[in-house]
Design a protein around this motif. Structure first.
Motif, PDB file in Angstrom:
ATOM      1  N   LYS A  45       0.917  -1.190  -0.100  1.00  0.00           N
ATOM      2  CA  LYS A  45      -0.029   0.008  -0.080  1.00  0.00           C
ATOM      3  C   LYS A  45       0.614   1.268  -0.068  1.00  0.00           C
ATOM      4  CE  LYS A  45      -4.260  -1.440   2.433  1.00  0.00           C
ATOM      5  NZ  LYS A  45      -4.634  -1.269   3.719  1.00  0.00           N
ATOM      6  N   THR A  46       0.303   2.081  -0.519  1.00  0.00           N
ATOM      7  CA  THR A  46       0.813   3.794  -0.535  1.00  0.00           C
ATOM      8  C   THR A  46       0.381   3.948   1.023  1.00  0.00           C
ATOM      9  OG1 THR A  46      -1.105   4.877  -1.204  1.00  0.00           O
ATOM     10  CG2 THR A  46       0.713   4.190  -2.750  1.00  0.00           C
ATOM     11  N   SER A  47       1.478   5.139   1.415  1.00  0.00           N
ATOM     12  CA  SER A  47       1.049   5.636   2.665  1.00  0.00           C
ATOM     13  C   SER A  47      -0.270   6.274   3.038  1.00  0.00           C
ATOM     14  CB  SER A  47       2.260   6.873   3.209  1.00  0.00           C
ATOM     15  OG  SER A  47       3.391   6.321   3.454  1.00  0.00           O
ATOM     16  N   THR A  48      -0.762   6.922   1.822  1.00  0.00           N
ATOM     17  CA  THR A  48      -1.970   7.622   1.944  1.00  0.00           C
ATOM     18  C   THR A  48      -3.094   6.368   2.137  1.00  0.00           C
ATOM     19  OG1 THR A  48      -1.336   8.045  -0.125  1.00  0.00           O
ATOM     20  CG2 THR A  48      -2.727   9.817   1.023  1.00  0.00           C
ATOM     21  N   TRP A  55      -8.505  -2.022   6.423  1.00  0.00           N
ATOM     22  CA  TRP A  55      -9.212  -2.971   5.751  1.00  0.00           C
ATOM     23  C   TRP A  55      -8.845  -3.159   4.276  1.00  0.00           C
ATOM     24  CZ3 TRP A  55     -10.043  -6.382   9.150  1.00  0.00           C
ATOM     25  CH2 TRP A  55     -10.406  -6.052  10.809  1.00  0.00           C
ATOM     26  N   THR A  56      -8.856  -1.881   3.682  1.00  0.00           N
ATOM     27  CA  THR A  56      -9.104  -1.999   2.013  1.00  0.00           C
ATOM     28  C   THR A  56      -7.646  -2.544   1.540  1.00  0.00           C
ATOM     29  OG1 THR A  56      -8.307   0.253   2.035  1.00  0.00           O
ATOM     30  CG2 THR A  56     -10.485  -0.084   1.884  1.00  0.00           C
ATOM     31  N   LEU A  57      -8.013  -3.309   0.272  1.00  0.00           N
ATOM     32  CA  LEU A  57      -6.903  -3.668  -0.445  1.00  0.00           C
ATOM     33  C   LEU A  57      -6.254  -2.646  -1.131  1.00  0.00           C
ATOM     34  CD1 LEU A  57      -8.782  -6.837  -1.822  1.00  0.00           C
ATOM     35  CD2 LEU A  57      -6.799  -6.922  -0.303  1.00  0.00           C
ATOM     36  N   PRO A  58      -5.009  -2.698  -1.382  1.00  0.00           N
ATOM     37  CA  PRO A  58      -4.004  -1.803  -2.143  1.00  0.00           C
ATOM     38  C   PRO A  58      -4.730  -1.566  -3.562  1.00  0.00           C
ATOM     39  CG  PRO A  58      -2.878  -3.823  -1.967  1.00  0.00           C
ATOM     40  CD  PRO A  58      -3.961  -3.777  -0.846  1.00  0.00           C
ATOM     41  N   SER A  59      -4.767  -0.374  -4.073  1.00  0.00           N
ATOM     42  CA  SER A  59      -5.389  -0.298  -5.279  1.00  0.00           C
ATOM     43  C   SER A  59      -4.450  -0.889  -6.609  1.00  0.00           C
ATOM     44  CB  SER A  59      -5.759   1.161  -5.578  1.00  0.00           C
ATOM     45  OG  SER A  59      -4.543   1.688  -5.490  1.00  0.00           O
ATOM     46  N   THR A  60      -3.046  -0.306  -6.232  1.00  0.00           N
ATOM     47  CA  THR A  60      -2.044  -1.054  -7.181  1.00  0.00           C
ATOM     48  C   THR A  60      -0.968  -1.757  -6.208  1.00  0.00           C
ATOM     49  OG1 THR A  60      -0.652   0.958  -7.152  1.00  0.00           O
ATOM     50  CG2 THR A  60      -2.184   0.547  -9.171  1.00  0.00           C
ATOM     51  N   LEU A  61      -0.095  -2.627  -6.689  1.00  0.00           N
ATOM     52  CA  LEU A  61       1.005  -3.074  -6.058  1.00  0.00           C
ATOM     53  C   LEU A  61       2.137  -2.145  -5.904  1.00  0.00           C
ATOM     54  CD1 LEU A  61       1.214  -6.934  -7.111  1.00  0.00           C
ATOM     55  CD2 LEU A  61       0.082  -5.881  -5.279  1.00  0.00           C
ATOM     56  N   HIS A  62       2.162  -1.576  -4.800  1.00  0.00           N
ATOM     57  CA  HIS A  62       3.162  -0.278  -4.762  1.00  0.00           C
ATOM     58  C   HIS A  62       4.587  -0.963  -4.325  1.00  0.00           C
ATOM     59  CE1 HIS A  62       4.075   3.701  -4.111  1.00  0.00           C
ATOM     60  NE2 HIS A  62       4.434   3.626  -2.979  1.00  0.00           N
ATOM     61  N   VAL A  63       5.176  -1.424  -5.425  1.00  0.00           N
ATOM     62  CA  VAL A  63       6.468  -2.192  -5.104  1.00  0.00           C
ATOM     63  C   VAL A  63       7.575  -1.074  -4.587  1.00  0.00           C
ATOM     64  CG1 VAL A  63       8.378  -3.893  -6.040  1.00  0.00           C
ATOM     65  CG2 VAL A  63       5.961  -3.535  -6.725  1.00  0.00           C
ATOM     66  N   ASN A  65       7.585   0.475  -2.056  1.00  0.00           N
ATOM     67  CA  ASN A  65       7.968   0.104  -0.529  1.00  0.00           C
ATOM     68  C   ASN A  65       9.226  -0.714  -0.515  1.00  0.00           C
ATOM     69  OD1 ASN A  65       5.973   1.560   0.319  1.00  0.00           O
ATOM     70  ND2 ASN A  65       4.309  -0.132   0.306  1.00  0.00           N
ATOM     71  N   TYR A  66       9.275  -1.609  -1.159  1.00  0.00           N
ATOM     72  CA  TYR A  66      10.416  -2.856  -1.324  1.00  0.00           C
ATOM     73  C   TYR A  66      11.815  -1.991  -1.578  1.00  0.00           C
ATOM     74  CZ  TYR A  66       7.163  -6.445  -0.159  1.00  0.00           C
ATOM     75  OH  TYR A  66       6.303  -7.313   0.622  1.00  0.00           O
ATOM     76  N   VAL A  67      11.667  -1.370  -2.768  1.00  0.00           N
ATOM     77  CA  VAL A  67      12.655  -0.629  -3.269  1.00  0.00           C
ATOM     78  C   VAL A  67      13.238   0.412  -2.054  1.00  0.00           C
ATOM     79  CG1 VAL A  67      13.667   0.961  -4.827  1.00  0.00           C
ATOM     80  CG2 VAL A  67      12.267  -0.551  -5.548  1.00  0.00           C
ATOM     81  N   ASN A  68      12.375   1.006  -1.278  1.00  0.00           N
ATOM     82  CA  ASN A  68      12.740   1.832  -0.217  1.00  0.00           C
ATOM     83  C   ASN A  68      13.463   1.276   0.974  1.00  0.00           C
ATOM     84  OD1 ASN A  68      11.743   4.191  -1.796  1.00  0.00           O
ATOM     85  ND2 ASN A  68       9.873   4.393  -0.548  1.00  0.00           N
TER      86      ASN A  68
END
Lengths: 300, 302
Positions: A45-48, A55-63, A65-68
Motif C-alpha cells: 500500500k501507499t502511505s495514503t 481493511w481496504t486492499l491496495p489499489s495497485t501493487l506499490h512495489v 515500498n520494497y525498493v525503499n
C-alpha cells in the motif's frame, strides 16, 4: 429398530462434533494467518492508502515500498550480512558439533561424563544473559591486541566472522544434544565392520556414521539456520556499525526511524523481507521440522 | 567394548591414535565453548561482587553483597521482576493449555486436513521474534492498528486505544498475547507426537465403556504423556525469560521492562557494571530455581 435409532443419533452427534471441531480450528487458523496476510497486504500500500483504512486492499501493487526498504532502509546490505553470518555459522557449527557429538555418543573415554555434563549445562545459558559480558571480553581483548603495531587495525567486535563463531558455539549444547540422541541409536556393529575393512577413525566417522545421520543433520541445520538468521540479543550489542548489521537489527532500526519518517510501507515491506527466507525454507522442510521437534522433545 | 581382545592385541600406537582422535574431536569445540559461553557466565557471577564503573574498565573494588542488596532495593528492578513473573505465569498457562487442547483436538478428530492445521499453527515459530514484535506493534498501533480497526467494527465508533501506552497490565496482556501466538504451535507439535504414541486401543476400550471424551483426556491422555508435559514446562520457563527480552526490547522499549532489558539499559547508561551483573545473576538463579521447582512440583509419587 431401537439400536438403529441410537446409532443414528450417535452418528449425528459425531458429525456435529466434527463441525464444531472444524470451526474452532479454522478460527485459530485465522488468528495465526491474518496478521501475516495483513502485513503482506499492507506492504503493497501507499502511505495514503495505509492511513485511510486498515481493511481496504491496495489499489495497485506499490512495489516502491520494497525498493525503499532495500535501498534507503539499508535492508539490502543487512540481507547480505545475514546470509554471510548464517552460512558461516552453519559451517562452524557442523565442524564443531559433529565430531563432538560423534565422540561423546559412540566412544568411551575417561572424562566423557564430565564433558557431557558441562556441555548440557549450556542448555541453561542463553545469549540474553551473557551478551554484555561476551562483548566486554572481546572488546577488551581487542584493545589489548591493538597496542601491538601489527594488530593495530584489527577489529574483533563488529566482525561478522567472530559473531558467526559465537552464534555457532552458543547453539552447540542444543545441537550436540540432538545429534547425540540420534547417533547413539545407530548399532555399534558399523564401527566394528569399518574397522575390519581397514577404515581409519576419521573415515569411519565421516564416511559411515555421518551419512547415516543425515536426517538428524538436516534437522539441526534447519534449527540452527533459523536461530542464526533470527538472532537478536547478541547482534544488538555486538554489531553496531551500519556496515555489519544483520536483518533483525536492520528491521528494528527501520521501525525506530519510521516513527519520525512515517514511511509505513517500507517498514511493512521490511518485515516481509525478513520473513521471506524463513517462509520459503519452512515450506520446503516443514514436515521434517515438526518431526525433528518431537525427536528433541521426547528424548528429554 | 566388544572389541577388547582386538584392542589388546593391537600395537600401542593404535591406542595413541584413538586418544588423538578423541582429543581432536573434542578439544577445539570445548575450548571455544569455554571461551564464549562458560567464561562469560563465570564473569557474570564474579563481577556481581564488585563495583566497576565503566564497561571493561580496570578500576574495580570488592563490595561483597552490596550489589545484590542494591538490586533488591531498586524499585525499577522489582517492577521488571514483577512483569517477568506475570509473563512466565500467564504465557505458560495459556500456551500449555491451548497447545494441549489443539493437540488433543487434532489427534482425536482424525480430520483429513490435520497436516494443514499443524503446518499453519506451527508457522509463527519460524519467524524472528523481532519480526513478531514489530508486527504486533503495528497491530496495537493507536491510530492505524489492526486491533483498533477490529474494535471499531464491533463498537461502531472509531477506536484509538493506545494498547502499548500507559497502563501496565494492558501492556503486559498485549505482550503476553504476542508470546502465546508465537509459542502455541511448537508445543502443540510436541504434544501431538506424545499423543500419537498412545495406543489407540485404550481409547477404543474407553469408548466401549462409554467414557466421555473429556474423561478420556484426563484419565488416559494426560497421565500417559505427563513426562512430555514436564519436559516442555522446563523448556518453556527458560525460553519465556529469553524471549521476553527481545519482545520487550522491540515492543515496549520505553514503557515496560523485564529484568534483562533493565540490565541492558543499566550497562549502557554507564552505571555500575557490577550492579547489572548482580541482577543477571539473580535471573540465572531464578530461572534455574523455577526449572527445578516446576520439575519437583510435577513429579508423580509412583
Amino acid at each position: 429398530m431401537a439400536a438403529d435409532a441410537i446409532s443414528k443419533k450417535a452418528k449425528h452427534h459425531k458429525t456435529l462434533l466434527k463441525v464444531v471441531t472444524r470451526i474452532v480450528l479454522i478460527a485459530f487458523t485465522v488468528v495465526v494467518l491474518f496478521p501475516i496476510l495483513w502485513t503482506v497486504m499492507t506492504s503493497f500500500k501507499t502511505s495514503t492508502e495505509f492511513l485511510t483504512s486498515a481493511w481496504t486492499l491496495p489499489s495497485t501493487l506499490h512495489v516502491q515500498n520494497y525498493v525503499n526498504a532495500w535501498n534507503t532502509g539499508n535492508l539490502g546490505a543487512n540481507f547480505i550480512n545475514s546470509i554471510i553470518v548464517t552460512a558461516l555459522g552453519l559451517c562452524f557449527m557442523l565442524v564443531l558439533a559433529v565430531p563432538l557429538a560423534y565422540v561423546t555418543s559412540r566412544m568411551k573415554f575417561k572424562v566423557r561424563g564430565i564433558v557431557n555434563f558441562v556441555v548440557m549445562a549450556g542448555l541453561f545459558i542463553s545469549q540474553t544473559y551473557i551478551a554484555v559480558p561476551v562483548f566486554t571480553m572481546i572488546s577488551s581483548f581487542q584493545r589489548y591486541l591493538n597496542e601491538y603495531v601489527i594488530f593495530q587495525d584489527l577489529r574483533l567486535t563488529n566482525n561478522l566472522v567472530i559473531y558467526a563463531l559465537i552464534c555457532a558455539v552458543s547453539t552447540l549444547p542444543f545441537t550436540v544434544y540432538l545429534l547425540r540422541g540420534y547417533m547413539s541409536g545407530i548399532p555399534k556393529d558399523y564401527e566394528e565392520a569399518a574397522g575390519i575393512d581397514g577404515c581409519g577413525l576419521w573415515a569411519t566417522m565421516l564416511r559411515v556414521i555421518v551419512p547415516m545421520s543425515k536426517s538428524a543433520l538436516v534437522t539441526v541445520v534447519m534449527f540452527d539456520f533459523m536461530s542464526y538468521w533470527n538472532e537478536f540479543p547478541l547482534a544488538q550489542i555486538f554489531l553496531t556499525d551500519s556496515s555489519v548489521k544483520t536483518l533483525p537489527i536492520g528491521l528494528q532500526n527501520l521501525m525506530e526511524t519510521q516513527k519520525f519518517a512515517t514511511d509505513w510501507g517500507a517498514m511493512f515491506a521490511g518485515m516481509v523481507i525478513v520473513m521471506l527466507p524463513t517462509i520459503v525454507l519452512y515450506c520446503i522442510v516443514q514436515k521434517r521440522l515438526t518431526q525433528g521437534i518431537s525427536m528433541g522433545g521426547l528424548k528429554g | 567394548m566388544g572389541s577388547g581382545k582386538i584392542a589388546a592385541a593391537a600395537p600401542k600406537n593404535r591406542n595413541r591414535q584413538r586418544a588423538g582422535f578423541i582429543a581432536a574431536c573434542t578439544i577445539p569445540a570445548l575450548v571455544l565453548y569455554a571461551v564464549f559461553v562458560l567464561y562469560p557466565t563465570i564473569t557474570v557471577f564474579y563481577t556481581a561482587f564488585f563495583s566497576q564503573t565503566s564497561l571493561g574498565g580496570s578500576s574495580r573494588t570488592f563490595v561483597g553483597f552490596d550489589n545484590f542488596i542494591g538490586v533488591f532495593q531498586n524499585s525499577q528492578f522489582l517492577e521488571s521482576l514483577g512483569n517477568q513473573f506475570f509473563l512466565i505465569v500467564v504465557v505458560t498457562i495459556i500456551t500449555m493449555v491451548a497447545a494441549m487442547f489443539f493437540a488433543a483436538l487434532l489427534t482425536q478428530s482424525n480430520l483429513k486436513e490435520k497436516p494443514f492445521y499443524r503446518t499453519v499453527f506451527f508457522f509463527p515459530n519460524v519467524l524472528a521474534i523481532v519480526v513478531i514484535g514489530t508486527l504486533f506493534v503495528q497491530i496495537y498501533d493507536p491510530t492505524n492498528g489492526l486491533l483498533n480497526a477490529i474494535v471499531s467494527v464491533f463498537t461502531g465508533s472509531e477506536s484509538h486505544i493506545a494498547w502499548l501506552g500507559e497502563d501496565r497490565f494492558t501492556i503486559l496482556w498485549c505482550v503476553a498475547f504476542a508470546m502465546v501466538w508465537q509459542a502455541i504451535g511448537y508445543y502443540m507439535v510436541m504434544y501431538m507426537s506424545g499423543m500419537d504414541s498412545i495406543s489407540p486401543e485404550l481409547y477404543e476400550v474407553a469408548d466401549l465403556e462409554g467414557m466421555g471424551k473429556f474423561k478420556q483426556f484426563f484419565k488416559i491422555t494426560l497421565p500417559l504423556m505427563w513426562e512430555v508435559v514436564r519436559v516442555t514446562l522446563v523448556f518453556f520457563i527458560i525460553s519465556t525469560i529469553n524471549m521476553s527480552y527481545t519482545f520487550a526490547t522491540v515492543m515496549t522499549p520505553e514503557n515496560m521492562d523485564v529484568p534483562l532489558t533493565f540490565v541492558y539499559k543499566q550497562a549502557y547508561a554507564g552505571n555500575n557494571y557490577g550492579f547489572g551483573m548482580a541482577a543477571t545473576t539473580i535471573m540465572f538463579i531464578i530461572s534455574f530455581a523455577l526449572a527445578l521447582l516446576s520439575n519437583k512440583l510435577t513429579a508423580r509419587d509412583d
